[in-house]
Structures are given as C-alpha cells and as structure tokens.
Design an enzyme around this catalytic site. Sequence first.
Site, PDB file in Angstrom:
ATOM      1  NE  ARG A 324     -37.993 -15.887  20.410  1.00  0.00           N
ATOM      2  CZ  ARG A 324     -37.631 -16.032  19.136  1.00  0.00           C
ATOM      3  NH1 ARG A 324     -36.677 -15.268  18.627  1.00  0.00           N
ATOM      4  NH2 ARG A 324     -38.200 -16.935  18.368  1.00  0.00           N
ATOM      5  CD  GLU A 729     -40.965 -10.888  17.907  1.00  0.00           C
ATOM      6  OE1 GLU A 729     -41.540 -11.036  18.993  1.00  0.00           O
ATOM      7  OE2 GLU A 729     -40.475 -11.839  17.278  1.00  0.00           O
TER       8      GLU A 729
END
Length: 784
Positions: A324, A729
């Site tokens: 990620r 997030e």
Amino acid sequence: MRKLIEQPFTSNPQGKVGKSHPHESAIRQVSGQARYVDDMPQPANLQYAAVGTSPEASGTLNSIDLTAVWASPGVTDVITVDDVPGHVDIAPVFDGDPIFAQDQVLFNGQALFAVLADSVQHARQAALKAIIDITPSAPCLTVETAKQQSNFVRPAHFMQQGDFDTAFGRSELNAQGHLSIGGQEHMYLEGQVSMAINDEEDRLLVYTSSQHPSEVQKLIAEVLGCKLHKVVVDMRRMGGGFGGKETQAAQWACIAALLAKRNQCAVKLRLPRMQDMIATGKRHPFENSYQVGFNQEGLIKAADIDINGNCGHSPDLSDAIVDRAMFHCDNGYYLENVNVAGHRCRTNQVSHTAYRGFGGPQGMIVAEAMMDAIARKVGKDPLTVRKLNLYGDKERNLTPYGMTVEHNLLGDLIARLEASSDYWARREAITQFNKTSPIVKKGLSLTPVKFGISFTAKHLNQAGALLHIYTDGSMQINHGGTEMGQGLHTKIGQIVANEFGVSLHDVEVTATRTDKVPNTSPTAASSGTDLNGKAAQNACIIVKQRLAEFYAETINESELTADKVIFADNYVTLGPHSVEFVRLVQDAYIGRVSLSSTGFYKTPKIHYDRSTGNGRPFFYFAYGASVSEVSIDTLTGEYKVERVDILHDVGRSLNPAIDIGQIEGGFIQGMGWLTTEDLKWDDRGRLISNNPATYKIPAIGDTPEVFNVDLYPRDNDEDSIYHSKAVGEPPFMLANSVWCAIKDAISSLTDYKVDPQLPAPATPEAVLKCIMSIDPDATRSEPS
C-alpha cells in the site's frame, strides 16, 4: 473557530441517513456506563494472567527457571510454549509469530511464558521472578543493516510504468532525496485485554478487544487443537484500535483461552500500559528515497522511488502494508515514467503492524517531498507545482500499477479550498512577514490526498449481516464489523432504520459475535461501513421484499404490485392504502412470513496481479486537501500549528457529525505522527519511549486555534452504500500539510531556494537541527 456542523443532531421519527445522529454509545461513554471487556461482570471463578517477557532483542533461549514463579503468592499455573496443545505459530498470514518464544528470542519484550494467579498484582509480581538464560546475539535494528544483510521478511515487489532511464536522462532538471519516516504507537485508550470463560461440553466464550473476532476465533481453536465451532468470540466495543488490534490482539486472547482450558476457570489477561507498548507492534518506520526528473516548469517526466519498511521480526501484515505504501507513493500526481521498489526489512524489533492508513501515509509523504523539492528547484510556489502534476485527462490518468484514475475530484476540490482558505493572499502576507521577522518564521502548505479504498487482499472484501425483526416492530442487526469509537454501529443502525422507514431507536446493533455472522473480515482499510453497511442493506432488502409481497397479496388489487410498496415514516404504503409498520409486521408473523434474514456483500471490480504489478486494487478513491499554517521559533525549533483548513470528500455523507469527527481526529493523529510522536529504541533493541511520559501524543493544546472542516458536496460515482465514501483512514494523510508547512517556514531562511531535508517526526529538535544544517547563522540574522 467557526461552527463546523451546520446540520444539528436530529430527533426526527425516521432514522434517515445523511443526518447528524449522535454516536449510539455517546451518553454511555461520557457517563462511564459503556461496558468494555475489563468492565464485564466477573465470573465467580475468575483468575488473572500476566506475561513474562524477554530482556534481550536477539539470542538463543537456553532455559527459563520458573521455580520462584511457581512459589510466588497466589500462583495457580505457569505455562510456556511446551504447554501449547495445538499450533504454536499464531501468525495472521505468513509464519513467524510464536505464541511464546521457542529456541530463539526475536525482540526485546517477546512473551516467554504466562502466569495465572488469584489477583492481577500477584500474577504480575510472579512474572518478574523467572530466571531467564539467554545467549545474546547482535540484533539487527535498522533498515540499513537489514538491507546490507539481505534480511527480509518477504520478497521485494516492483511496479513499473514507461521508461524511467530514458526519460530521466532527457529531463532538463532533477532532484534526489532521502526521507526517514518514524513509526507510531497506537496509544488506544483501552489496552490489550481478553477474558475467556469455559462453557459446557468444551465450549469457550471469549470477550476480547479485537478488530478481527473471526481471526481470534480461528487462532484460539488452532492453539487449543479444537474445531472453530467450539469457540465463540464476542466484541461489543473497543476503546480505540487504529490497527493495533487487527492482528495483535489475538496473542493475548489465545493465552487467556489456553489458561482457561487448562485450569477450567475463567481467565482475564490485561497488559499494563508499558508492557503493552513494548510487546505490541507499531506503525512501520520507513526509509524511503527518490530521484525525479522534471522540466523547467516543474512537470515530472521520470521518477524512481525506493520504499523500505522496517517490519520488525516477522511478516505480520507487512507484505500488504509495504504494497500500500507503493500504491500511494504517487498520491494525486501522474508519474509518466516510474519505477517503484518495495522492500520488507526484518529487524529485531516487535513485529510492526497495521495502523490507520496501513502504509499509505509512508508512501504518500514521499510524493509530497518530491513536490517540495521540485518547487524549490524551479523557483515556484509548491502549490503551483502540485496542481501542474495532478492526474488529469485520458493521457494522464494511469497509476504506476495500471489502474485508471476515474472521477478525479482533486482539481475542483483544491480550487475550492484554495479560494475558501485565501491561500494566495495568505502566501503573500507570510512571505512579507518572513522578510521582516528575524526569529519567528511562518510556513504555509496545501497538500492533497488520493487514497484507495478496499483491502488489497481481495478475499477480505466481503461482509455478512444478520437481521431479526420482532413482532413489536423493533429489530436487531448484527454484522461482522467492530465498533472502536468510529461510529460504525451508529451508521449501520441508520442504514437499517432508513431501509424500513422507522425510528433509529427501534434498531439495536448487537455485539459482534462469531456465532451470528461467521468468517468475517477485520474492521480495517476504511471499509467497515462500505462492506457491512451493504451487507446489512441486503439483509433488509430481502425482508422488505417478503413484507411487500405479503402486503400486496392482502390488498389483492392487480395494479398494486409489491414493487410499488413504500416504507417511510413508520408506515408502509401501497397506492391509496397504508398500514403502520408494526401492524404489518404482526400480520406477517400471523401469515407465517419469515422476519429474519442474512445479508452478504462482496466488493465488485477489484483485482490485482502481483506477478505483473498491474490491476485495480481499489474500488474507488477518496479525496481531500488541507491547508496548514505554522510558525516556528528558529532559535529553539519550537513551532505551533496556527490554522488548518480542510475540504474532504466523503461522498454522500451518512452522518455528517460523525464524518467530521473522523476527519478532525484523523488529522490530529496524523499531525502527531509527523511532529511529536517519536519512537526511540536503544542500541540493545529496547523501546525507551515506552510510556506516556516519554512518548508525546498531541494534546488539546496542540489543536489549531482555527480549525475549519468542510465536506466536499458530491456523491460517490461508484455504487457504495448510499453513494457514501470511506472516512476512517484518508483524513490521516491530510496532516502532510503540517509537515510541508514546517519545511516551508524553514525554507524561507534561504528565500525559498533550498528544500530542507526534514525527517518525520519533525520534533523541535529535528527542526532546529534542520535549520542549522541549512545555515548555521540563519537563526541570528537581522531583518533585511
């Protein structure tokens, strides 16, 4: 500070989405009545566990003398790895996480044994009395050492687009940089805690503060050597998780369960704060570097990015976390010719783990560092360079991993924030201020966020729900997501109430339990509402269809079919006919209509091929941007965040108050990561920032005096739940603007010609060191 929430809390009879309903546990939480694991009523035979840990970071475990532990007051049992009847390795994905150390110790603070006693005090005192014989070896403590030793927890991964070498060679200008990025302690208010209770016929009920109850269930069953159906895990609420309870809550639940089974008594294990900080993983520290080629205008032509995650001693979730980071090293910028390498470095530290953003922040900050470096090189405002390099039309919309950026909102979103924050007027005022202020310098920065939403492990993008409607019209919904303070249960309740057109008070969201919804995914990756909200909605749709068909049959008019039935305002309507919802439910029960259903959802469109480094790992992107203004004292390195303006994309907000709260909290937590939260290990691998006195999270005094937050007014183009977007997030990375604003203030010392090499976290000490490295005399200069 202006008013942040235009929409007041609503008490309307229908629990509609899009309204600012208060958090379902708000009153209980502020009054102290909310029940956490440590507040559960204590069983009559409850015993307490404590853990003994390694004093060394690396070495051979020769022996553990537990004689004094057994002799300690109140002790009823002591266990080591030799007492585990089933699996010893409780790793979530790849092997490497033993429940207790075996032949080797892998980090300072690793669990070696556990003690059971009649009180918390007796258990913890006894755990200190073991005589531990370890032959220490030289620990690997840095990314640099791990790379030199080719010491990795997983193989490297690579992404490539275009021809970097040729494009870089032809670039008019270039820049290079290295960025040290610190980790972060989760610092959840409720620490790691579990309680295991024996039930009849070898069954076990476990209460645990975990983001992943199904994984805890699986690992307990494996450790005990039994089938999963013998273990039930219950999770009503957590006092914060932030990723620190996604995988690393399981160990303590497994130990409690093992002791409970061995001793046929209930067992509670709660880590003391210092041990919690030492023995559980953090956000991964990273060491990243880049070289970028660009033209005289600042347009990127080529980029090479090297990403190195400090994974600690085992893989845990590091493969996906470094992935990620790689996926987000472009942030919102088009990289036409790019190479991205991601390395998973093994060190003798606690195994680092999930944390809000899951590697995205550590990748995204590299993109912002590149933008600042380019801006200083070409002599332009960094915002101008950022806007120039944004993803754009069909020729500038492909990511380094081959995903097309559709529905890109950043151009318009940045333009709106640029205007609402008076960016250019403030830039001019700050530039003039810095020319005449010898000591205090101000900085300003606007940075964007483009964050992909989905688990990058495809199989995790699924969710289930279980709906019951009772004959008084009330209902219960159970789903696989966990509530950790983020308002997930509130939103799920709103969704169910909205589907049936009833009051939110008539919907009860029950504790997450593995015997109600099985095989659930962790509540992580910002996907809690996306996945579980859709699953809950699908359960509602099934029961609504049954009720609609039953109602249409009772009316028995050919033109009034089930598809025309409307559920709203506590009534069910079909043409000119209307009935109270509760009356229809009662009639349906008498008519033998099932009032219960499961629901299921899986995210569409997503795929990724690791062998080629190409695919669509994300269902959609969430966008945002923030402007931060800071002032720094160049004599001390101290600074203050004066003002923050945020415009963030949450699609069609399900609950504006909760979404704004998530944005504010995420930003402040991100600001802590980049400014004050400084993890420190000594040369023996011992964590020395191991308590709230030596590790500084942001306090209320660190909150910007002016803190403006607005929601970007646009529905999600993808078919998410009510066209909302994830909000857990993405706001964390809005804090990049604080770090860039500090750099901007330092750069003013050189008339914005030098890009400061500032590590993260940018503590006052780091800021002062950076200032002195640019110009040792800068802090004593007189105004021109």
